[in-house]
Design a protein around this motif. Structure first.
Motif, PDB file in Angstrom:
ATOM      1  N   LEU A 268       0.730  -1.337  -0.054  1.00 26.18           N
ATOM      2  CA  LEU A 268       0.027   0.018   0.079  1.00 26.18           C
ATOM      3  C   LEU A 268       0.809   1.333   0.122  1.00 26.18           C
ATOM      4  CD1 LEU A 268      -2.713  -1.173   2.816  1.00 26.18           C
ATOM      5  CD2 LEU A 268      -2.789  -1.120   0.093  1.00 26.18           C
ATOM      6  N   ASP A 269       1.808   1.152   0.814  1.00 22.17           N
ATOM      7  CA  ASP A 269       2.801   2.359   1.026  1.00 22.17           C
ATOM      8  C   ASP A 269       3.503   2.432  -0.200  1.00 22.17           C
ATOM      9  OD1 ASP A 269       4.225   4.388   2.600  1.00 22.17           O
ATOM     10  OD2 ASP A 269       6.067   3.133   1.864  1.00 22.17           O
ATOM     11  N   PHE A 270       4.093   1.429  -1.130  1.00 19.39           N
ATOM     12  CA  PHE A 270       4.482   1.562  -2.540  1.00 19.39           C
ATOM     13  C   PHE A 270       3.718   2.202  -3.563  1.00 19.39           C
ATOM     14  CE2 PHE A 270       5.418  -0.198  -6.718  1.00 19.39           C
ATOM     15  CZ  PHE A 270       7.049  -0.130  -6.718  1.00 19.39           C
ATOM     16  N   LEU A 271       2.332   1.954  -3.555  1.00 22.85           N
ATOM     17  CA  LEU A 271       1.232   2.338  -4.447  1.00 22.85           C
ATOM     18  C   LEU A 271       1.105   3.900  -4.037  1.00 22.85           C
ATOM     19  CD1 LEU A 271      -1.269  -0.390  -4.523  1.00 22.85           C
ATOM     20  CD2 LEU A 271       0.490   0.077  -6.333  1.00 22.85           C
ATOM     21  N   ALA A 272       1.240   4.242  -2.945  1.00 25.54           N
ATOM     22  CA  ALA A 272       0.845   5.625  -2.684  1.00 25.54           C
ATOM     23  C   ALA A 272       2.007   6.407  -2.753  1.00 25.54           C
ATOM     24  CB  ALA A 272       0.900   5.937  -0.910  1.00 25.54           C
ATOM     25  N   LYS A 273       3.455   6.005  -2.771  1.00 22.38           N
ATOM     26  CA  LYS A 273       4.609   6.725  -2.983  1.00 22.38           C
ATOM     27  C   LYS A 273       4.484   6.810  -4.667  1.00 22.38           C
ATOM     28  CE  LYS A 273       7.631   6.454   0.865  1.00 22.38           C
ATOM     29  NZ  LYS A 273       6.499   5.784   2.019  1.00 22.38           N
ATOM     30  N   ALA A 274       3.980   5.641  -5.405  1.00 16.48           N
ATOM     31  CA  ALA A 274       4.235   5.854  -6.954  1.00 16.48           C
ATOM     32  C   ALA A 274       3.055   6.566  -7.456  1.00 16.48           C
ATOM     33  CB  ALA A 274       3.945   4.435  -7.440  1.00 16.48           C
ATOM     34  N   ASN A 275       2.191   7.294  -6.496  1.00 23.19           N
ATOM     35  CA  ASN A 275       0.932   8.048  -7.220  1.00 23.19           C
ATOM     36  C   ASN A 275       0.107   7.318  -7.744  1.00 23.19           C
ATOM     37  OD1 ASN A 275       2.091  10.436  -5.581  1.00 23.19           O
ATOM     38  ND2 ASN A 275       3.520  10.783  -7.218  1.00 23.19           N
ATOM     39  N   THR A 276      -0.288   5.954  -7.453  1.00 20.04           N
ATOM     40  CA  THR A 276      -1.130   5.324  -8.217  1.00 20.04           C
ATOM     41  C   THR A 276      -2.524   5.556  -7.330  1.00 20.04           C
ATOM     42  OG1 THR A 276      -0.596   3.502  -6.952  1.00 20.04           O
ATOM     43  CG2 THR A 276       0.687   3.781  -9.090  1.00 20.04           C
ATOM     44  N   LEU A 277      -2.635   6.142  -6.213  1.00 24.23           N
ATOM     45  CA  LEU A 277      -4.124   6.208  -5.377  1.00 24.23           C
ATOM     46  C   LEU A 277      -4.569   7.475  -5.726  1.00 24.23           C
ATOM     47  CD1 LEU A 277      -2.698   4.285  -2.029  1.00 24.23           C
ATOM     48  CD2 LEU A 277      -3.876   3.320  -4.210  1.00 24.23           C
ATOM     49  N   SER A 278      -5.886   7.539  -5.912  1.00 25.82           N
ATOM     50  CA  SER A 278      -6.413   8.731  -6.402  1.00 25.82           C
ATOM     51  C   SER A 278      -6.989   9.622  -5.061  1.00 25.82           C
ATOM     52  CB  SER A 278      -7.437   8.589  -7.244  1.00 25.82           C
ATOM     53  OG  SER A 278      -8.360   7.735  -6.819  1.00 25.82           O
ATOM     54  N   SER A 279      -7.121   8.933  -4.004  1.00 26.55           N
ATOM     55  CA  SER A 279      -7.903   9.158  -2.700  1.00 26.55           C
ATOM     56  C   SER A 279      -6.541  10.006  -1.654  1.00 26.55           C
ATOM     57  CB  SER A 279      -8.439   8.013  -2.059  1.00 26.55           C
ATOM     58  OG  SER A 279      -9.018   8.395  -0.819  1.00 26.55           O
ATOM     59  N   CYS A 280      -6.756  11.108  -1.486  1.00 26.77           N
ATOM     60  CA  CYS A 280      -5.973  11.692  -0.657  1.00 26.77           C
ATOM     61  C   CYS A 280      -5.937  11.223   0.749  1.00 26.77           C
ATOM     62  CB  CYS A 280      -6.238  13.113  -0.451  1.00 26.77           C
ATOM     63  SG  CYS A 280      -5.618  14.204  -2.072  1.00 26.77           S
ATOM     64  N   THR A 281      -7.204  10.946   1.240  1.00 24.66           N
ATOM     65  CA  THR A 281      -7.504  10.435   2.489  1.00 24.66           C
ATOM     66  C   THR A 281      -6.800   9.000   2.740  1.00 24.66           C
ATOM     67  OG1 THR A 281      -9.545  11.471   2.559  1.00 24.66           O
ATOM     68  CG2 THR A 281      -9.382   9.875   4.176  1.00 24.66           C
ATOM     69  N   LEU A 282      -6.892   8.191   1.745  1.00 31.91           N
ATOM     70  CA  LEU A 282      -6.253   6.780   1.556  1.00 31.91           C
ATOM     71  C   LEU A 282      -4.704   7.031   1.845  1.00 31.91           C
ATOM     72  CD1 LEU A 282      -6.459   3.538   2.037  1.00 31.91           C
ATOM     73  CD2 LEU A 282      -6.708   3.881  -0.676  1.00 31.91           C
ATOM     74  N   LYS A 283      -4.343   7.608   0.860  1.00 34.51           N
ATOM     75  CA  LYS A 283      -2.738   8.061   0.887  1.00 34.51           C
ATOM     76  C   LYS A 283      -2.372   8.403   1.992  1.00 34.51           C
ATOM     77  CE  LYS A 283       0.716  10.228  -2.116  1.00 34.51           C
ATOM     78  NZ  LYS A 283       0.784  11.066  -3.189  1.00 34.51           N
ATOM     79  N   ASP A 284      -2.844   9.423   2.625  1.00 36.32           N
ATOM     80  CA  ASP A 284      -2.433  10.077   3.982  1.00 36.32           C
ATOM     81  C   ASP A 284      -2.351   8.987   5.026  1.00 36.32           C
ATOM     82  OD1 ASP A 284      -1.577  12.826   5.389  1.00 36.32           O
ATOM     83  OD2 ASP A 284      -3.198  11.658   6.579  1.00 36.32           O
ATOM     84  N   TRP A 285      -3.682   8.320   5.086  1.00 35.57           N
ATOM     85  CA  TRP A 285      -3.617   7.052   6.197  1.00 35.57           C
ATOM     86  C   TRP A 285      -2.680   6.165   5.967  1.00 35.57           C
ATOM     87  CZ3 TRP A 285      -4.975   2.076   6.305  1.00 35.57           C
ATOM     88  CH2 TRP A 285      -5.428   1.594   7.327  1.00 35.57           C
ATOM     89  N   ILE A 286      -2.130   5.763   4.780  1.00 34.20           N
ATOM     90  CA  ILE A 286      -1.345   4.626   4.593  1.00 34.20           C
ATOM     91  C   ILE A 286      -0.134   5.221   5.158  1.00 34.20           C
ATOM     92  CG2 ILE A 286       0.111   3.407   2.837  1.00 34.20           C
ATOM     93  CD1 ILE A 286      -2.792   3.375   1.145  1.00 34.20           C
TER      94      ILE A 286
END
Length: 332
Positions: A268-286
Motif C-alpha cells: 500500500l505504501d509502495f502504491l501511495a509513493k508511486a502516486n497510483t492512488l487517487s484518494s488523498c485520504t487513503l494515501k495520507d492514512w497509509i
C-alpha cells in the motif's frame, strides 16, 4: 468528523507536515531499539561462538540471524541522525547502501527464521538423519541464503537510484525553507508502469513473506503433532520435543508480529509513493500507519535474542553463573 476530513485532505497537499510526523516517529522508535538490540545481539554472537560445535540444533542459523540483526542495529545511528536533523550529509552512495542494507537484513532475518524452524522440526521428526555433524551443510545453506537475499533486494535501491540533483526537496519545517538532501523512503522513485509495479509487489510478497510464512506454520504444525505421537522414528524425550515446539512457536510469533503488519502495509505504501492512488485520504492514512509497521519489522532485532534465551537450553546454560567463567576463558 468534518474537521478531521479537512485535515486529512490538506495533509495530502502539505507533505511537509507528514514528513515532520514520520521523522518524529522514526527517530523515537529507532532510538528505543538501538541500545537493547546492540547489546543483546553482541551477547548472542558471543555465546553462539562458544558452543557452535557442541550442538546441532540450528546454531549456525541462529548465529547468522544474530549477525543480520546486528547489521541492522549498526545502521540505526545514521538513520536517527537523519530523522533528527532532517538532512543527509553523507552522500547519495552511502544513503543507497544504508537503504539497501535495511531490506537485506530484514529478509535475511526472515530466511534464517525459516531455517531455524525447519531444522528444529527435522531434528524432532527425523533425528537419526542429523546424528552426525551437519556444520558444512548449514554453512552452505547460509551462504546461498545471503546470496539470494542480496540479489533479490537489489531492486529496492535500483528503483531509487536517481541522480543526486533530483534527490532534493524543499523543507518547510518551522519557518525556514532550506534545500536539504533527502534519504531512505523519501528518495524519489523511478517511473515504472503499473504492470511492472504489480509484478514487483507480487514477487516480493510471495518470496519474502507468504512462502516463508507457510513453511514456518507447517513446521509448527508438524512439531506440535509429533508431541502427541509416540513413535520410534521420533525423539522419545518429551522435554526435547517441548523445547523444539517452543522454538518453532517463537519463530512463528516473531514472524507474524514483526513482519506481518509490514508486508500488509508495504504494498500500500509502495502504491501511495508511486502516486497510483487517487484518494488523498487513503494515501495520507497509509503513510501515517506505515512507520509503525516498519517499527515492528525493526523490532525483530531485539525480539530474536529474547527468543534464543527462552527457547534454547544451551543459551540459558551459558549465561548461568557457573558457566560465565568458562565462557570468558573460552573467549580468551
Amino acid at each position: 468528523m468534518t474537521v478531521m476530513m479537512m485535515m486529512t485532505n490538506n495533509s495530502c497537499q502539505n507533505m511537509a507536515e507528514l514528513r515532520v510526523y514520520q521523522h518524529l516517529v522514526y527517530a523515537i522508535v529507532y532510538t528505543i531499539i538501538l541500545v537493547p538490540g546492540l547489546l543483546a545481539n553482541l551477547l548472542a554472537l558471543w555465546v553462539f561462538k562458544v558452543y557452535i560445535r557442541e550442538t546441532k540444533k540450528a546454531v549456525v542459523f541462529m548465529m547468522n540471524l544474530a549477525m543480520a540483526d546486528l547489521m541492522q542495529v549498526l545502521s540505526l545511528p545514521l538513520r536517527i541522525y537523519y530523522y533528527l536533523n532532517n538532512s543527509w550529509p553523507f552522500g547519495h552512495a552511502l544513503c543507497l547502501i544504508c537503504f539497501y542494507l535495511k531490506y537485506v537484513n530484514m529478509y535475511a532475518s526472515i530466511y534464517f527464521l525459516v531455517c531455524v524452524s525447519i531444522r528444529r522440526c527435522e531434528l524432532i521428526m527425523r533425528p537419526l538423519r542429523y546424528k552426525g555433524s551437519k556444520l558444512k551443510v548449514d554453512l552452505i545453506i547460509c551462504t546461498l541464503g545471503w546470496l539470494f537475499v542480496c540479489l533479490g533486494c537489489l531492486v529496492f535501491p535500483l528503483l531509487r537510484n536517481i541522480k543526486h540533483n533530483d534527490a532534493l526537496v524543499t523543507s518547510q519545517v518551522g519557518n525556514t525553507s532550506p534545500e536539504v538532501n533527502i534519504c531512505f523512503s523519501e528518495l524519489p522513485m523511478q517511473k515504472i508502469n503499473g504492470s511492472t509495479a504489480w509484478v514487483i509487489l507480487i514477487l516480493g510478497e510471495l518470496l519474502g513473506f507468504i512462502v516463508p510464512l507457510i513453511l514456518v506454520l507447517a513446521c509448527t504444525c508438524l512439531t506440535a503433532e509429533s508431541l502427541r505421537k509416540q513413535s520410534s522414528s521420533t525423539i522419545p524425550d518429551q522435554g526435547e520435543k517441548r523445547r523444539a515446539l517452543r522454538m518453532v512457536l517463537s519463530c512463528t510469533v516473531v514472524f507474524l508480529v514483526c513482519f506481518g503488519p509490514y508486508h500488509i502495509s508495504m504494498p500500500l505504501d509502495f502504491l501511495a509513493k508511486a502516486n497510483t492512488l487517487s484518494s488523498c485520504t487513503l494515501k495520507d492514512w497509509i503513510q501515517r500507519c506505515h512507520p509503525f509497521a516498519l517499527f515492528l519489522a525493526s523490532l525483530n532485532c531485539s525480539l530474536d535474542p529474547i527468543m534464543y534465551y527462552f527457547t534454547t537450553y544451551e543459551f540459558r546454560r551459558r549465561l548461568s553463573k557457573p558457566e560465565i567463567p568458562d565462557l570468558m576463558s573460552s573467549g580468551r
